[in-house]
Design an enzyme around this catalytic site. Structure first.
Site, PDB file in Angstrom:
ATOM      1  N   GLU A  42       2.303   5.038  -4.134  1.00  0.00           N
ATOM      2  CA  GLU A  42       2.973   6.561  -5.463  1.00  0.00           C
ATOM      3  C   GLU A  42       4.364   6.749  -4.585  1.00  0.00           C
ATOM      4  OE1 GLU A  42       0.395   6.166  -3.030  1.00  0.00           O
ATOM      5  OE2 GLU A  42      -1.206   5.465  -4.447  1.00  0.00           O
ATOM      6  N   ASP A  93       0.698  -0.800   0.235  1.00  0.00           N
ATOM      7  CA  ASP A  93      -0.416   0.013  -0.148  1.00  0.00           C
ATOM      8  C   ASP A  93       1.214   1.260   0.447  1.00  0.00           C
ATOM      9  OD1 ASP A  93      -2.564   1.379   0.361  1.00  0.00           O
ATOM     10  OD2 ASP A  93      -3.125   0.703   1.675  1.00  0.00           O
ATOM     11  N   ASP A 141      -8.352   3.844  -2.942  1.00  0.00           N
ATOM     12  CA  ASP A 141      -9.383   4.289  -2.857  1.00  0.00           C
ATOM     13  C   ASP A 141      -9.638   5.294  -3.016  1.00  0.00           C
ATOM     14  OD1 ASP A 141      -7.573   3.037  -0.962  1.00  0.00           O
ATOM     15  OD2 ASP A 141      -6.886   4.627   0.442  1.00  0.00           O
TER      16      ASP A 141
END
Length: 411
Positions: free
Chosen positions: A136, A133, A203
């Protein structure tokens, strides 16, 4: 908690429902950057993994690259140059549940460091899948010119971060002799597919508009060369399982998820559960229950129907994955990819092919009563729900029911 997770897994088995993977999500650790189970809430992870394997379920564990300044490894990582640097100001990347800075995965030594921690606390316990997770990575302030990596400035090489993040775990797992490596990751860049990247779309909002966007995202991801892709069924942000309107969205998304490369249920449902405990990640409260039995009997019956459809597609899906691996063919295919000679197919954006056999027409609008489906020319098509057969080269109107989604088999 460990008890909650095992309760869910046992319930799937009690109901005879198919399940391959269950996930330990974020903040199962004492502090960010410690990459281990918090023994307060996870007292026996070895026993948990063993019980799950006995049930035929693999455990996936969430990893974040954020390192809290008060965590046990921060000073060591800072001294060795394993953390992202800033050109000015305090070295803080993400201020969430603590002041953190990210591991610099563009540094080979940094990649080796996180893998060694993950191996000790997860892999050696039998965990073979990871959820990478924050890939980025996510910053509280996006001053890209302020962040500097081992390989250079964020402005110059920042898009490489998710690829190198996936590479860290791929290389580590490969070194342990594991083959067929697949890890869930929130972001990707050119070349990520070499490192077992299964990308999910992040998300996202729980809405039909968001669902429509995800369809576009998945099709574009496939033709960009990354065939392993998935979404949070029902969206991530919001959605109350007791809300009839949300249940309608959830059904349509679940039906569509059956014909995605990976079928995966995840989301932060409302209302949030009360805080359990005070230490570790306790202040990051869990959402409401989000299992297929959490939405009432009607939704449950539809979910079971589509889970069984997915099971029947297992061998077919594996063949599609093999083809994607060997020659890069998308699993979800734009209509023009499969039928380039059919001019109409170049205009379609709300239907697609699941492999070369199934035309999928998701229901993308709330309370829709019918939808149009174009059937490409040169083929005969059978609607799998009714068995009705149609000649290609025509647009048909399909009457919709909540219990089914239009899918046509190419004969």
């Amino acid at each position: 908690t460990q008890d909650e997770l095992l309760k869910v897994a046992r319930e799937y088995k009690r109901r005879g429902l198919p399940i391959d993977v269950i996930v330990v999500d974020f903040f199962h650790w004492p502090k960010q950057g410690e990459w281990k189970f918090d023994p307060v809430y996870w007292p026996d992870p070895d026993g948990m993994v063993m019980e799950l394997k006995d049930m035929g379920i693999e455990l996936m564990v969430s990893i974040w690259p954020t390192v809290d300044k008060t965590s046990e490894h921060y000073e060591e990582m800072l001294e060795k140059g394993y953390l992202v640097r800033t050109e000015r100001g305090h070295r803080v990347g993400l201020d969430f549940q603590g002041a953190t800075i990210h591991l610099d995965v563009t540094n080979p030594k940094g990649r080796e460091y996180i893998w060694n921690k993950a191996k000790k606390h997860y892999y050696d316990k039998g965990i073979r899948i990871f959820w990478l997770d924050e890939a980025e990575p996510e910053y509280s302030v996006y001053d890209f010119d302020n962040y500097r990596y081992y390989l250079g400035s964020n402005l110059r090489i920042g898009n490489l971060y998710p690829r190198e993040y996936a590479k860290a775990f791929y290389e580590g797992m490969k070194s342990e002799g594991q083959n067929n490596i697949v890890n869930l990751v929130r972001c990707a860049w050119a070349g990520s597919q070499k490192y077992g990247a299964l990308v999910w779309s992040g998300d996202i909002a729980s809405s039909f508009e968001s669902m429509r966007n995800q369809l576009m995202a998945g099709l574009n991801m496939g033709i960009a060369g990354i065939p392993w892709w998935t979404t949070d069924i029902g969206g991530f942000h919001g959605g109350n399982p007791d809300d009839e309107k949300f249940r309608g969205l959830f059904i349509r998304w679940f039906q569509w998820g059956t014909f995605c490369p990976v079928m995966r249920l995840h989301g932060d449902r409302e209302p949030r559960q009360p805080q359990y405990g005070t230490s570790g990640g306790a202040s990051c409260r869990s959402g409401a229950d989000n299992e297929v039995w959490s939405y009432g009997e009607q939704v449950y019956d539809i979910c079971v129907k589509y889970m069984n459809i997915r099971e029947k597609l297992r061998d077919y899906t594996r063949e599609l994955m093999k083809e994607a691996h060997e020659i890069g063919t998308p699993v979800m295919r734009t209509m023009f990819y499969q039928f380039p000679e059919d001019e109409r197919c170049w205009e379609l954006s709300d239907e697609y092919m699941y492999g070369d056999r199934y035309l999928v027409a998701p229901v993308l609008y709330d309370a829709a009563k019918e939808r149009e489906v174009y059937l490409p020319k040169g083929c005969t098509w059978k609607e799998i729900e009714s068995g009705s057969v149609y000649q290609g080269g025509t647009t048909i109107k399909v009457t919709l029911t909540l219990e089914s989604m239009p899918v046509f088999e190419r004969l």
